[in-house]
Scaffold this active site. Sequence first.
Site, PDB file in Angstrom:
ATOM      1  N   HIS A 239       6.613   4.190  12.601  1.00  0.00           N
ATOM      2  CA  HIS A 239       6.523   4.168  11.133  1.00  0.00           C
ATOM      3  C   HIS A 239       7.510   5.223  10.612  1.00  0.00           C
ATOM      4  CE1 HIS A 239       3.906   3.844   7.361  1.00  0.00           C
ATOM      5  NE2 HIS A 239       4.677   4.882   7.097  1.00  0.00           N
TER       6      HIS A 239
ATOM      7  N   HIS B 226      10.422   6.836   8.049  1.00  0.00           N
ATOM      8  CA  HIS B 226      10.998   6.915   6.703  1.00  0.00           C
ATOM      9  C   HIS B 226      12.497   7.198   6.805  1.00  0.00           C
ATOM     10  CE1 HIS B 226       7.279   7.222   4.000  1.00  0.00           C
ATOM     11  NE2 HIS B 226       6.845   6.889   5.202  1.00  0.00           N
TER      12      HIS B 226
ATOM     13  N   CYS C 137       6.980  10.158  -0.027  1.00  0.00           N
ATOM     14  CA  CYS C 137       5.880  11.054   0.309  1.00  0.00           C
ATOM     15  C   CYS C 137       5.761  12.102  -0.790  1.00  0.00           C
ATOM     16  CB  CYS C 137       6.116  11.739   1.655  1.00  0.00           C
ATOM     17  SG  CYS C 137       4.866  12.966   2.056  1.00  0.00           S
TER      18      CYS C 137
ATOM     19  N   ASN D 160       9.767   4.246   3.137  1.00  0.00           N
ATOM     20  CA  ASN D 160       9.777   3.742   4.502  1.00  0.00           C
ATOM     21  C   ASN D 160      11.077   2.981   4.740  1.00  0.00           C
ATOM     22  OD1 ASN D 160       6.765   4.023   5.425  1.00  0.00           O
ATOM     23  ND2 ASN D 160       6.686   3.208   3.346  1.00  0.00           N
TER      24      ASN D 160
ATOM     25  N   ARG E 245       0.837  -1.203   0.000  1.00  0.00           N
ATOM     26  CA  ARG E 245       0.000   0.000   0.000  1.00  0.00           C
ATOM     27  C   ARG E 245       0.871   1.252   0.000  1.00  0.00           C
ATOM     28  NH1 ARG E 245      -0.914   4.817   2.563  1.00  0.00           N
ATOM     29  NH2 ARG E 245      -0.508   3.838   4.569  1.00  0.00           N
ATOM     30  N   ASP E 246       1.486   1.555   1.122  1.00  0.00           N
ATOM     31  CA  ASP E 246       2.283   2.780   1.252  1.00  0.00           C
ATOM     32  C   ASP E 246       3.475   2.768   0.295  1.00  0.00           C
ATOM     33  OD1 ASP E 246       2.843   5.243   2.299  1.00  0.00           O
ATOM     34  OD2 ASP E 246       3.713   4.513   4.164  1.00  0.00           O
TER      35      ASP E 246
END
Length: 299
Positions: A207, A209, A240, A249, A15-16
């Site tokens: 979470h 990055h 992002c 990430n 997803r991310d």
Amino acid sequence: MTFPPHVRLVEVGPRDGLQNEPEAIDTGTKLALIDRLGAAGLTHIEAASFVSPKWVPQMADHREVMHGLRRHEGVTYSALTPNLKGLEAALECGVDEVAVFAAASEAFSRKNINCSVAESLERFAPVLQRAREANVRVRGYVSCVLGCPYEGEIAPARVAEVARALHQMGCYEVSLGDTIGTGTPLKAKRMLEAVTRDVPMERLGAHFHDTYGQALANLYAVLEEGIAVIDSSVAGLGGCPYAKGASGNVASEDVVYLLDGLGIAHGVDLEKLAAAGSWITRAIGRPNRSKAGVALSSR
């Protein structure tokens, strides 16, 4: 210094990690990646995002992904559902768990979802209510916990405020996101210290990055404090769109290598995970950003 005996990894790559890819990735490739991640021993995989295809075209096949999953026993397959419409669609697809997200930065909230932080939290109330009725757990994300592309430094008290709100609304877990990867270990510790005054440590995840190469150092810092849930993305996929130069990430392979070195259990097969990272980066024509993954695949 006391590390947790076990860490649960939340794999956000499907997803991310993939959502900002400019070229369309076919559903079969996404499903094959999710399958490989489950086979590697990951027990929590964020598989899709039920948002408008107008905003995130890469996630337009969310229904096909959720329906097409070859489910591994003991694996939770979750999806991002920022509003009630998204939640209803995810429930129709048999989602195991959903996630909502808010920002610790007013400017980021307005640029990203066109409303204030308070308004975003208000929007989630019916989502959590409906999820409760459906007996589906909700995970909360807080973005920009260690910095914002528009506001710069973010006060730990503001992060704590948003995390507390999500926790009180009924999120079983709140993931603290260094969205643009500007955090450093001491800042991470201070932020966590503020948040744990309001939310129990066992209800929190990290979470981070890796834009400035600090993600593993930051994770080590919060592991020392007792964090036992880490979000990561296979091969370091992602970024992002609101932060120029923001890399993905922290790579799942690098996190697993770190945990192995610390003697912390995690249940993931590093060789299989690294193979999945090599496979997906070849499939989508992206560099593998995992140091451990590259080293293992080049042996």
